[in-house]
Design an enzyme around this catalytic site. Structure first.
Site, PDB file in Angstrom:
ATOM      1  CE  LYS A  44      73.982 -11.445  44.492  1.00 24.18           C
ATOM      2  NZ  LYS A  44      73.891 -12.058  45.867  1.00 24.18           N
ATOM      3  CB  THR A  48      78.649 -17.508  47.563  1.00 28.09           C
ATOM      4  OG1 THR A  48      78.138 -16.207  47.815  1.00 28.09           O
ATOM      5  CG2 THR A  48      78.198 -18.461  48.643  1.00 28.09           C
ATOM      6  CE  LYS A  99      80.371 -11.604  50.733  1.00 28.70           C
ATOM      7  NZ  LYS A  99      79.015 -12.109  50.468  1.00 28.70           N
ATOM      8  CG  HIS A 101      81.297  -7.407  48.443  1.00 26.84           C
ATOM      9  ND1 HIS A 101      81.567  -8.396  47.530  1.00 26.84           N
ATOM     10  CD2 HIS A 101      80.121  -7.762  49.031  1.00 26.84           C
ATOM     11  CE1 HIS A 101      80.607  -9.311  47.583  1.00 26.84           C
ATOM     12  NE2 HIS A 101      79.727  -8.955  48.482  1.00 26.84           N
ATOM     13  CB  SER A 132      73.171 -11.503  39.929  1.00 28.24           C
ATOM     14  OG  SER A 132      73.328 -12.210  41.118  1.00 28.24           O
ATOM     15  CE1 TYR A 189      78.842 -16.785  38.659  1.00 30.22           C
ATOM     16  CE2 TYR A 189      78.604 -17.018  36.280  1.00 30.22           C
ATOM     17  CZ  TYR A 189      78.115 -17.215  37.558  1.00 30.22           C
ATOM     18  OH  TYR A 189      76.897 -17.850  37.739  1.00 30.22           O
ATOM     19  CB  SER A 224      78.972 -28.163  39.544  1.00 28.90           C
ATOM     20  OG  SER A 224      78.132 -29.050  40.271  1.00 28.90           O
ATOM     21  CG  PHE A 225      74.069 -23.517  39.932  1.00 30.64           C
ATOM     22  CD1 PHE A 225      74.314 -22.336  40.616  1.00 30.64           C
ATOM     23  CD2 PHE A 225      72.756 -23.902  39.721  1.00 30.64           C
ATOM     24  CE1 PHE A 225      73.276 -21.552  41.094  1.00 30.64           C
ATOM     25  CE2 PHE A 225      71.708 -23.118  40.188  1.00 30.64           C
ATOM     26  CZ  PHE A 225      71.973 -21.935  40.868  1.00 30.64           C
ATOM     27  CG  MET A 228      78.267 -25.136  45.532  1.00 36.14           C
ATOM     28  SD  MET A 228      79.134 -23.624  45.055  1.00 36.14           S
ATOM     29  CE  MET A 228      78.513 -22.392  46.186  1.00 36.14           C
ATOM     30  NE  ARG A 248      69.259 -14.456  40.003  1.00 37.59           N
ATOM     31  CZ  ARG A 248      68.990 -14.342  38.706  1.00 37.59           C
ATOM     32  NH1 ARG A 248      67.768 -14.479  38.271  1.00 37.59           N
ATOM     33  NH2 ARG A 248      69.955 -14.062  37.835  1.00 37.59           N
ATOM     34  N   GLY A 250      72.696 -19.013  38.391  1.00 36.33           N
ATOM     35  CA  GLY A 250      74.044 -19.506  38.119  1.00 36.33           C
ATOM     36  C   GLY A 250      74.398 -19.702  36.656  1.00 36.33           C
TER      37      GLY A 250
HETATM   38  S1  PPS Z   1      77.229 -11.907  47.103  1.00 34.76           S
HETATM   39  O1  PPS Z   1      75.957 -11.860  47.868  1.00 34.76           O
HETATM   40  O2  PPS Z   1      77.592 -10.575  46.606  1.00 34.76           O
HETATM   41  O3  PPS Z   1      78.328 -12.499  47.853  1.00 34.76           O
HETATM   42  O4  PPS Z   1      76.900 -12.818  45.829  1.00 34.76           O
HETATM   43  P1  PPS Z   1      77.968 -13.654  45.012  1.00 34.76           P
HETATM   44  O5  PPS Z   1      78.214 -14.921  45.706  1.00 34.76           O
HETATM   45  O6  PPS Z   1      79.138 -12.813  44.666  1.00 34.76           O
HETATM   46  O7  PPS Z   1      77.213 -13.927  43.643  1.00 34.76           O
HETATM   47  C1  PPS Z   1      76.005 -14.638  43.588  1.00 34.76           C
HETATM   48  C2  PPS Z   1      75.874 -15.141  42.161  1.00 34.76           C
HETATM   49  O8  PPS Z   1      76.777 -16.246  41.938  1.00 34.76           O
HETATM   50  C3  PPS Z   1      76.029 -17.373  41.521  1.00 34.76           C
HETATM   51  N1  PPS Z   1      76.673 -18.626  41.942  1.00 34.76           N
HETATM   52  C4  PPS Z   1      77.044 -19.594  41.078  1.00 34.76           C
HETATM   53  N2  PPS Z   1      76.984 -19.640  39.734  1.00 34.76           N
HETATM   54  C5  PPS Z   1      77.420 -20.784  39.139  1.00 34.76           C
HETATM   55  N3  PPS Z   1      77.881 -21.858  39.817  1.00 34.76           N
HETATM   56  C6  PPS Z   1      77.968 -21.835  41.174  1.00 34.76           C
HETATM   57  N4  PPS Z   1      78.411 -22.908  41.831  1.00 34.76           N
HETATM   58  C7  PPS Z   1      77.536 -20.658  41.861  1.00 34.76           C
HETATM   59  N5  PPS Z   1      77.458 -20.288  43.160  1.00 34.76           N
HETATM   60  C8  PPS Z   1      76.932 -19.044  43.190  1.00 34.76           C
HETATM   61  C9  PPS Z   1      74.668 -17.154  42.173  1.00 34.76           C
HETATM   62  O9  PPS Z   1      73.682 -17.992  41.642  1.00 34.76           O
HETATM   63  C10 PPS Z   1      74.461 -15.680  41.882  1.00 34.76           C
HETATM   64  O10 PPS Z   1      74.217 -15.420  40.506  1.00 34.76           O
HETATM   65  P2  PPS Z   1      72.751 -15.347  39.860  1.00 34.76           P
HETATM   66  O11 PPS Z   1      72.963 -14.834  38.475  1.00 34.76           O
HETATM   67  O12 PPS Z   1      71.928 -14.432  40.703  1.00 34.76           O
HETATM   68  O13 PPS Z   1      72.256 -16.763  39.854  1.00 34.76           O
END
Ligand code: PPS
Length: 286
Positions: A44, A48, A99, A101, A132, A189, A224-225, A228, A248, A250
């Site tokens: 999280k 991604t 990928k 972890h 998250s 991040y 960007s969020f 995507m 979710r 972001g």
């Molecule tokens: S996982 O399942 O562990 O691989 O999850 P991971 O991808 O590491 O983290 C998911 C969180 O990253 C946010 N996210 C983003 N934030 C901003 N911009 C972009 N483009 C973006 N892409 C993924 C995603 O929404 C999850 O965070 P939260 O806080 O839950 O929204």
């Protein structure tokens, strides 16, 4: 949860009595290649996001509707007999973008030719990570494997490291110690949120893939969020009858909607104090 090489991982990653041993052998004997790129993080933290950015760097800014796990497979899911949309690493052509972890101590490093592959680590402030992680774990209920309890209890599991991939601080610190290794790039991040084009440029240069400003800006816009979330099916994980999206909210600072003053104090004492003096710092709001 099951334990592999000292790590808790969700039980649905492996199947059958031989499952844990198979995955353990796979990780231990994995042969890296000099052009491999591992995108590594504690869950999280923006994995991604980096998977998509790096795939686009390698593909000159192409935007595709293919699921991210077909393009950038997940190492720890490799021995699952139910790969679904997750590509089989053994069949992925080089350069392999993967990928993981895994902690620094157990991530595959050996290569037959002695050449070093690259690791891009992304870290995120642990308060937002915990929130998250809670939402994602609850969403896995549709897989028949999710968490059923309240946030209050999950936050304690998180602090104690009783969640998949163990304690946040151990994981991040293990990689932080290697941030200056020539084959490691340590990103945050919150820095991506502040200035995505500069982080895309930094990553492309680290990968020896310098790009024109036009392509850098295109990748930043597509990743960007908003960019995507235009096609969420790319970031959807399906399993049995269930499905969930990795994207979710972001944002930086969602933790403020969940943390009580007591929890905040406990977090400061048991999580953040552990990274004091290491030079590792995070933004908790932007
Ligand atoms: S996982 O399942 O562990 O691989 O999850 P991971 O991808 O590491 O983290 C998911 C969180 O990253 C946010 N996210 C983003 N934030 C901003 N911009 C972009 N483009 C973006 N892409 C993924 C995603 O929404 C999850 O965070 P939260 O806080 O839950 O929204």
């Amino acid at each position: 949860m099951i334990e592999i090489l000292g790590f808790r991982i969700p039980a649905f990653f492996v199947y059958g009595s031989q499952g844990p041993e198979l995955l353990c052998d796979f990780i231990t004997n994995f042969q890296t290649k000099s052009d491999d790129v591992f995108i590594v993080s504690y869950p999280k933290s923006g994995t991604t996001w980096m998977q998509e950015i790096i795939w686009q760097i390698y593909n000159n800014g192409e935007n595709t509707s293919k699921n991210i796990f077909e393009r950038v497979p997940f190492l720890e899911f490799s021995t699952s007999p139910i790969l679904g949309e997750f590509a089989d690493i053994a069949k992925v052509p080089s350069p392999r973008l993967m990928k993981s972890h895994l902690s620094y101590s157990i991530i595959p490093k050996g290569s037959s030719d002695g050449a070093k592959c690259k690791y891009i680590y992304i870290a995120r402030n642990p308060k937002d990570v915990a929130v998250s992680y809670f939402h994602f774990t609850v969403s896995l209920r549709s897989f028949g494997n999710g968490y059923n309890g309240p946030w209050e209890f999950f936050s304690k599991l998180f602090i104690d490291g009783n969640v998949g991939w163990n304690k946040w601080n151990d994981h991040v610190q293990g990689w932080w110690k290697h941030k200056d290794d020539p084959n490691v790039l340590f990103l945050k991040y919150e820095d991506l949120k502040k200035d995505l084009p500069s982080q895309v440029r930094l990553t492309a240069n680290f990968l020896n893939k310098p790009l024109s400003e036009d392509i850098i800006n295109r990748i930043a816009e597509q990743c960007s969020f908003n960019g995507m979330t235009k096609d969420l099916s790319r970031y959807t994980v399906r399993f049995n009858e269930g499905q969930t999206s990795i994207l979710r909210k972001g944002v930086v600072g969602d933790w403020k909607n969940y943390f009580t003053p007591e929890l905040n104090e406990r977090f400061e004492k048991e999580v953040l104090s552990k990274i004091e003096g290491t030079g590792l710092e995070f933004d908790f709001e932007l």
